[in-house]
Design a protein around this motif. Sequence first.
Motif, mmCIF file in Angstrom:
data_model
loop_
_atom_site.group_PDB
_atom_site.id
_atom_site.type_symbol
_atom_site.label_atom_id
_atom_site.label_comp_id
_atom_site.label_asym_id
_atom_site.label_seq_id
_atom_site.Cartn_x
_atom_site.Cartn_y
_atom_site.Cartn_z
ATOM 1 N N ASP A 164 -1.436 3.641 11.241
ATOM 2 C CA ASP A 164 -0.787 4.288 12.389
ATOM 3 C C ASP A 164 -1.605 5.411 12.986
ATOM 4 O O ASP A 164 -1.387 5.814 14.127
ATOM 5 C CB ASP A 164 0.568 4.888 11.949
ATOM 6 N N THR A 165 -2.520 5.990 12.196
ATOM 7 C CA THR A 165 -3.159 7.226 12.667
ATOM 8 C C THR A 165 -4.684 7.188 12.650
ATOM 9 O O THR A 165 -5.328 8.217 12.821
ATOM 10 C CB THR A 165 -2.704 8.425 11.799
ATOM 11 N N ARG A 166 -5.272 6.015 12.383
ATOM 12 C CA ARG A 166 -6.743 5.967 12.271
ATOM 13 C C ARG A 166 -7.310 4.922 13.215
ATOM 14 O O ARG A 166 -6.623 3.990 13.614
ATOM 15 C CB ARG A 166 -7.178 5.564 10.848
ATOM 16 N N ILE A 323 -4.060 18.039 10.256
ATOM 17 C CA ILE A 323 -3.755 17.363 11.522
ATOM 18 C C ILE A 323 -2.562 16.430 11.342
ATOM 19 O O ILE A 323 -1.631 16.413 12.145
ATOM 20 C CB ILE A 323 -4.995 16.600 12.044
ATOM 21 N N LYS A 324 -2.581 15.680 10.247
ATOM 22 C CA LYS A 324 -1.479 14.733 10.010
ATOM 23 C C LYS A 324 -0.156 15.479 9.892
ATOM 24 O O LYS A 324 0.871 15.035 10.389
ATOM 25 C CB LYS A 324 -1.745 13.922 8.737
ATOM 26 N N GLU A 325 -0.230 16.640 9.252
ATOM 27 C CA GLU A 325 0.993 17.434 9.057
ATOM 28 C C GLU A 325 1.468 18.030 10.395
ATOM 29 O O GLU A 325 2.618 17.891 10.778
ATOM 30 C CB GLU A 325 0.628 18.540 8.072
ATOM 31 N N GLU A 326 0.546 18.658 11.111
ATOM 32 C CA GLU A 326 0.944 19.385 12.331
ATOM 33 C C GLU A 326 1.289 18.447 13.493
ATOM 34 O O GLU A 326 2.105 18.792 14.332
ATOM 35 C CB GLU A 326 -0.178 20.339 12.776
ATOM 36 N N LEU A 327 0.608 17.313 13.556
ATOM 37 C CA LEU A 327 0.832 16.409 14.702
ATOM 38 C C LEU A 327 1.771 15.252 14.357
ATOM 39 O O LEU A 327 1.849 14.265 15.095
ATOM 40 C CB LEU A 327 -0.496 15.875 15.248
ATOM 41 N N MET A 334 -7.061 9.407 14.582
ATOM 42 C CA MET A 334 -8.339 10.054 14.253
ATOM 43 C C MET A 334 -9.351 8.969 13.916
ATOM 44 O O MET A 334 -9.005 8.016 13.188
ATOM 45 C CB MET A 334 -8.187 10.906 12.987
ATOM 46 N N HIS A 335 -10.563 9.150 14.384
ATOM 47 C CA HIS A 335 -11.618 8.225 13.954
ATOM 48 C C HIS A 335 -11.873 8.438 12.469
ATOM 49 O O HIS A 335 -11.789 9.571 11.981
ATOM 50 C CB HIS A 335 -12.909 8.481 14.753
ATOM 51 N N LEU A 336 -12.196 7.371 11.735
ATOM 52 C CA LEU A 336 -12.516 7.535 10.312
ATOM 53 C C LEU A 336 -13.606 8.590 10.187
ATOM 54 O O LEU A 336 -14.605 8.548 10.903
ATOM 55 C CB LEU A 336 -13.019 6.226 9.706
ATOM 56 N N SER A 337 -13.418 9.516 9.285
ATOM 57 C CA SER A 337 -14.382 10.602 9.119
ATOM 58 C C SER A 337 -15.389 10.186 8.046
ATOM 59 O O SER A 337 -15.111 10.290 6.855
ATOM 60 C CB SER A 337 -13.635 11.864 8.711
ATOM 61 N N GLU A 338 -16.536 9.688 8.486
ATOM 62 C CA GLU A 338 -17.529 9.166 7.545
ATOM 63 C C GLU A 338 -18.746 10.078 7.424
ATOM 64 O O GLU A 338 -19.656 9.824 6.644
ATOM 65 C CB GLU A 338 -17.982 7.767 8.005
ATOM 66 N N GLY A 339 -18.761 11.155 8.242
ATOM 67 C CA GLY A 339 -19.887 12.091 8.177
ATOM 68 C C GLY A 339 -19.862 13.039 9.355
ATOM 69 O O GLY A 339 -18.916 13.047 10.144
ATOM 70 N N ALA A 340 -20.912 13.875 9.437
ATOM 71 C CA ALA A 340 -21.043 14.920 10.473
ATOM 72 C C ALA A 340 -19.951 15.989 10.312
ATOM 73 O O ALA A 340 -19.242 16.013 9.298
ATOM 74 C CB ALA A 340 -21.061 14.342 11.885
ATOM 75 N N ILE A 341 -19.786 16.829 11.323
ATOM 76 C CA ILE A 341 -18.942 18.010 11.129
ATOM 77 C C ILE A 341 -17.791 18.047 12.147
ATOM 78 O O ILE A 341 -17.291 19.102 12.470
ATOM 79 C CB ILE A 341 -19.801 19.299 11.210
ATOM 80 N N PHE A 342 -17.432 16.849 12.624
ATOM 81 C CA PHE A 342 -16.414 16.760 13.679
ATOM 82 C C PHE A 342 -15.321 15.764 13.318
ATOM 83 O O PHE A 342 -15.556 14.827 12.554
ATOM 84 C CB PHE A 342 -17.043 16.271 14.995
ATOM 85 N N LEU A 343 -14.155 15.981 13.942
ATOM 86 C CA LEU A 343 -13.127 14.939 13.949
ATOM 87 C C LEU A 343 -12.947 14.521 15.394
ATOM 88 O O LEU A 343 -12.948 15.358 16.303
ATOM 89 C CB LEU A 343 -11.821 15.464 13.371
ATOM 90 N N TRP A 344 -12.796 13.245 15.597
ATOM 91 C CA TRP A 344 -12.685 12.675 16.940
ATOM 92 C C TRP A 344 -11.278 12.139 17.078
ATOM 93 O O TRP A 344 -10.872 11.252 16.335
ATOM 94 C CB TRP A 344 -13.722 11.564 17.076
ATOM 95 N N MET A 345 -10.528 12.707 18.017
ATOM 96 C CA MET A 345 -9.118 12.349 18.134
ATOM 97 C C MET A 345 -8.857 11.578 19.411
ATOM 98 O O MET A 345 -9.428 11.884 20.459
ATOM 99 C CB MET A 345 -8.273 13.620 18.119
ATOM 100 N N TRP A 346 -7.987 10.602 19.299
ATOM 101 C CA TRP A 346 -7.655 9.740 20.423
ATOM 102 C C TRP A 346 -6.157 9.830 20.686
ATOM 103 O O TRP A 346 -5.349 9.567 19.795
ATOM 104 C CB TRP A 346 -8.070 8.303 20.056
#
Length: 418
Positions: A164-166, A323-327, A334-346
């Motif tokens: 539902d969220t990824r 994010i899951k809690e607040e939203l 959210m895009h799967l977080s596989e690296g880097a220092i960002f979260l990408w939200m849609w």
Amino acid sequence: MQLSALGKKLTARTGIVELMDDLGSALNENPDMIFMGGGNPARLPSLEEAFKKQLQAVAGDAERLHSMVGIYQSPLGDLDFRSYIAAYLTKKYGWELSAKNIAVANGGQSAFFALYNMFAGPTEDGTHRTIHLPLAPEYIGYRDLGMADDIFSATRPVIDKIGDTRFKYRVDFNHLKAVENVAALAVSRPTNPTGNVLTNEEVAKISGMALERDVPLILDGAYGLPFPNIIFSEAEAFWNDNTILVLSLSKLGLPGVRTGIIVGSEQLVEAYANFNTIASLACGGTGPAMTKDWFRTGEIDTLTSRHVAPFYRERSLTVQALIKEELKGLPFRMHLSEGAIFLWMWFEDMPISAQQLYERLKKRSVLVVPGQNFFVGLEDDWHHQHECIRLSYAQDQKTIRQGIKILAEEVSVVYSEC
Ligand code: PLP
């Protein structure tokens, strides 16, 4: 001011200029801003201690100090540094490299400016060739690098919705196969802004396509392997003679020293050095002087695997949970977080654009980056690009928590208004 056409292009207020402006004022002039915008790395005390030690060692040795600040480095950069990097990569991965395969740049950004303009744009036979990005969205900083117009083209990703969220972007190889007039294929791994990490198979396939077309693959490893190693998925480092791997010391915590590293064929490295001499004369000596011991001894791996990778992995998990809690209950992915220092939200079907959401958040002193800036090289106005935002999770956790609370409030208002 009477500017040339190129002058106008390179002095315009583009996405990256606005982003760095926001970053500069948030970090230097307006410290109360909740900063989840630009790509500044986190402050890691153990790394700062290591930087201090190295600087003190250099400052305490007259010859090393002179070499760091008192001489112009050769066009390719500090020879010891280049030799140690080549030996380190050869030992670690079996790549056949010598110092002749390594060039130093004044930051990765400056390396990309040179490389992209070396390959893309009008050719002598009149064809216009582009740097093709196999998977948009891509790094905002590429967008305005071209001295010629329209030097980028890109392939839209396939979107896999997960639960539902990824979600996750995947390379659309059918489209990629068909693109024409390509000067080079280029991809960041991990990808800024999404945190996507191309799989080993995807990289091998893209590399094969580059070889078939006789164009280079440019791999941007600003967050990747072997350092700073901000990767949470199973990924192997990649290089061959047709690949130009661009590394950087920035995300280790050293963006101020402006050191990028190019790993390429001898022919490429030599050509790059000529371009760089024209543009910059020489590269800075501080980054190489501070870090060369770590490559000679292999200490770089200890620093990244003990301190850098675990910090970001844990932080990513914490912020995703927040994010899951607040939203909760809001339509976000959210895009799967596989690296880097960002979260990408849609925010699918959001009633306002990502730009408008960015402006609303900025009014409440929260900085994020609106998604449309990252769809470099895509010709059509794909609605999806106005539904995404990028959040950095590198700043302190309390600040991020506040920022996410405000994001949740704004998003909730936005959806309730429609
Ligand atoms: N590539 C990517 C994907 C980035 O995110 C950045 C900076 O944020 C760079 C390259 C350029 O970094 P630097 O010029 O600091 O090496």
